[in-house]
Design an enzyme around this catalytic site. Structure first.
Site, PDB file in Angstrom:
ATOM      1  N   CYS A   1     -21.840   3.502  17.577  1.00 28.94           N
ATOM      2  CA  CYS A   1     -22.297   3.533  16.188  1.00 28.94           C
ATOM      3  C   CYS A   1     -21.084   3.518  15.274  1.00 28.94           C
ATOM      4  O   CYS A   1     -20.476   4.543  15.002  1.00 28.94           O
ATOM      5  CB  CYS A   1     -23.160   4.767  15.908  1.00 28.94           C
ATOM      6  SG  CYS A   1     -23.944   4.668  14.288  1.00 28.94           S
ATOM      7  N   LEU A   2     -20.703   2.317  14.867  1.00 28.58           N
ATOM      8  CA  LEU A   2     -19.573   2.179  13.947  1.00 28.58           C
ATOM      9  C   LEU A   2     -20.065   1.244  12.852  1.00 28.58           C
ATOM     10  O   LEU A   2     -20.498   0.124  13.139  1.00 28.58           O
ATOM     11  CB  LEU A   2     -18.371   1.583  14.702  1.00 28.58           C
ATOM     12  CG  LEU A   2     -17.087   1.374  13.919  1.00 28.58           C
ATOM     13  CD1 LEU A   2     -16.536   2.703  13.410  1.00 28.58           C
ATOM     14  CD2 LEU A   2     -16.032   0.695  14.794  1.00 28.58           C
TER      15      LEU A   2
END
Lengths: 183, 451
Positions: free
Chosen positions: A112-113
């Site tokens: 999750c970036l």
């Protein structure tokens, strides 16, 4: 305006003169742009890059991150990058190869970036993404969790979180889950 | 009998004849009205339609009815039930059959004298020679990837003369149509003259992507639930097996998982068709939009082929959301476009090594590129970074560029590096046209110019 019948003659001419030499395949605009990104990489000492398919396939590669501070100091994490032919219209697809105990990386290696999904823009590049990955390890973020258990521990008991990270990196279990050794 | 055939054929071309047989004021400079033109269009002009879906069906019908006799169509898809509402050449019993084949057959059944060759394959499966055969390529596609691929192929045929003017006879015109719900576009691409697809790639809006953590932790919409099942849950359950959006079982699985998740979070609205829509990024297609856009494309194709009128310059947008709005915009070419641009011409001796070529780029007045990395075709000849690639390509530096470029008299290389002087250096990517002196036809023109 084109002169279609002139075109026709020229094409016949080309066909006759081609000597059976197939036209050479070119790199797509996406590949060219990626080449530019790669040739301008300026990686921190903590990150390195490998091209498993050799020097002429840059669309698939691996980035290794060795954090030099924080909870993950001493660890070594590998990310696979897959680049689409319409790069940079589409963000690189990045996955973590090891199973890691991290609030922003799930057990299947999804990351999750923000710049890999909702905030990706064509002006960003591979260097930005690699810095982003490095940043995930120096400052894991409990507010946008992919692994909500790890996120809760980080929020409520940072010391315990540190212990868990060490155990996971050593290839141990956290609860029922076995983690990859990545020291 | 002969009489009646004759009269039916002349009545069929009656409307077309009004355009092709009479002189006019708004025609192209090359326009030569007459029956010869009509016959040539029927006999010599060969058109490729890329895509046999919503637009492709319309295009084949429109082109066949516009007097073109030699058509080919390429599409990799098979017919699905959901296509039948607008892809009017297909019937229920055709479900599962290749779109290209059925579409070709149906149009040939209805329009006598037209020959349509279907190709049931991916556009990448065809050799470049296949595409060079056609007078005009008409695109009825729904993806950026496919457009970008065909654009690169068509622009790949383009050659420039030593003054950087496109050689007309190497130009492969494209007519591109696209629709999305009530909106659509039609454009004419004359490589080297009007902007190519890549010159205006910025026209495409960024894709909407949800943050993974929203999908995993705080879903709020039906689409969030579907993307969760598609992007996260699939991998969790099917380790290593990749998701295939065209496999109905895979889609059904995602739909069921998404439904469970929606129930868990009390979210309404997950349906099978929404699942397909979200996963495949489908926007409901509207038959009338396809018909309007296709008509514009077919008309432009006829104008390009015959010269009977000036062509669209160069981008038409159509919007039927509220009433009807159309507008034509003249986009401009990117002179430095990597795909359709001429590239900067550099003449070299065959003995020049890659190393000295790279050094020359630094002093070249049009380039001033320092620290260049060089690519030819699919080969990376030299990469300045990262160290692993630099090491792998270093040995090329001492070799003559002529040898590295397969000893061709002329070729395209791409270079990246820092361009400019002093503090104003900027990273850049440039296309170069390298010509070797004393090889092939290059010398003659040089000698003539120099003498």
């Amino acid at each position: 305006m084109i002169r279609l019948f002139k075109v026709k003659e020229k094409q016949r001419e080309i066909a006759e003169n081609s000597n059976g030499m197939p036209p050479t395949k070119k790199q797509s605009p996406g590949e060219l742009r990626l080449n530019k990104d790669i040739s301008e990489l300026n990686l921190p000492k903590t990150c390195s890059i490998k091209f498993p398919n050799g020097k002429d396939d840059l669309m698939n590669f691996e980035v290794t991150v060795k954090p030099d501070e924080g909870y993950y100091l001493g660890g070594k994490f590998t990310f696979t990058f897959q680049i689409a032919t319409i790069y940079p219209h589409e963000a690189p697809k990045v996955k973590c190869r090891e199973r890691v105990y991290h609030p922003n990386i799930d057990l299947d290696g999804n990351v999750c970036l923000n710049i890999l999904r909702e905030d990706w823009k064509p002006v960003l590049n591979i260097n930005t993404v690699i810095y982003g990955l490095y940043h995930l390890f120096t400052e894991p973020n409990h507010e946008d969790p992919l692994n909500s258990e790890a996120a809760a521990v980080l929020r409520d008991n940072p010391q315990q979180f540190g212990t868990n990270v060490k155990r996971a990196m050593g290839g141990g279990h956290i609860g029922q889950t076995a983690f990859s050794r990545c020291m | 009998m002969a009489q009646s055939t004759n009269s039916s054929s002349s009545s069929r071309s009656r409307d077309l004849d009004k355009l092709l047989l009479r002189p006019g004021h708004l025609v192209a400079s090359t326009f030569e009205p007459g029956t010869q033109l009509r016959d040539d269009l029927e006999e010599y002009v060969k058109i490729l339609v890329v895509g046999a879906g919503g637009l492709g069906c319309e295009l084949l019908k429109d082109l066949a009815l516009s007097g073109f006799r030699n058509l080919e169509v390429i599409d990799m898809d098979t017919i699905e039930v959901s296509n039948l509402n607008r892809q009017f050449l297909f019937r229920l019993q055709d479900v599962g059959k290749p779109k290209a084949e059925v579409a070709a057959k149906r149009v040939m059944e209805r329009v006598s004298g037209v020959n349509i060759v279907p190709h049931f394959c991916r556009i990448e499966d065809k050799e470049l020679d296949f595409y060079s055969e056609f007078s005009i390529i008409v695109l009825g596609l729904d993806s950026i990837e496919a457009r970008s691929y065909i654009n690169a192929v068509a622009c790949g045929f383009l050659e420039y003369d030593s003054e950087d003017n496109p050689r007309e006879e190497t130009m492969k015109p494209m007519v591109d149509g696209g629709t999305e719900g009530f909106k659509g576009h039609a454009r004419v691409i004359l490589p080297g003259m009007t902007p190519c697809f890549e010159c205006t790639i910025w026209l495409f809006p960024p894709q909407v992507k949800f943050p993974l953590c929203t999908l995993a932790e705080t879903p709020r919409t039906a689409a969030h639930c579907i993307e969760y099942a598609h992007l996260i849950k699939w991998d969790e359950v099917h380790s290593g097996k990749s998701f295939d959006p065209d496999n109905p079982e895979h889609m059904q699985w995602v739909y069921l998982e998404a439904s469970k998740r929606a129930e868990l979070f009390g979210i309404q609205g997950v349906t099978y068709s929404l699942t397909q829509g979200v996963v495949k990024n489908i926007i409901p297609a509207i038959a009338s939009t396809n018909a309007i856009i296709s008509a514009a494309c077919a008309l432009e194709t006829l104008k390009l082929a015959s010269g009977c009128s000036k062509t669209l310059s160069n981008y038409l947008t159509y919007n039927g959301v509220e009433g009807l709005h159309t507008k034509v915009t003249e986009f401009v070419k990117d002179k430095e476009c990597l795909v359709c641009g001429p590239g900067i011409l550099i003449e070299l001796d065959t003995s020049v090594t890659l190393k000295s070529f790279i050094d020359q780029l630094e002093d070249h007045p049009k380039l001033l590129i320092a620290g260049a990395s060089v690519t030819h075709g699919r080969n990376n000849l030299y990469m300045q970074a990262p160290p692993t690639l630099e090491e792998l390509t270093r040995s090329n530096l001492s070799l003559p560029l002529f040898d590295l470029m397969d000893k061709s008299s002329e070729g395209i290389v791409h270079v990246t590096g820092l361009a400019g002087k002093g503090d104003k250096k900027q990273s850049c990517l440039r296309k170069l046209r390298v010509a070797f002196k004393g090889v092939g036809g290059i010398t003659d023109t040089d000698m003539a110019g120099g003498a």
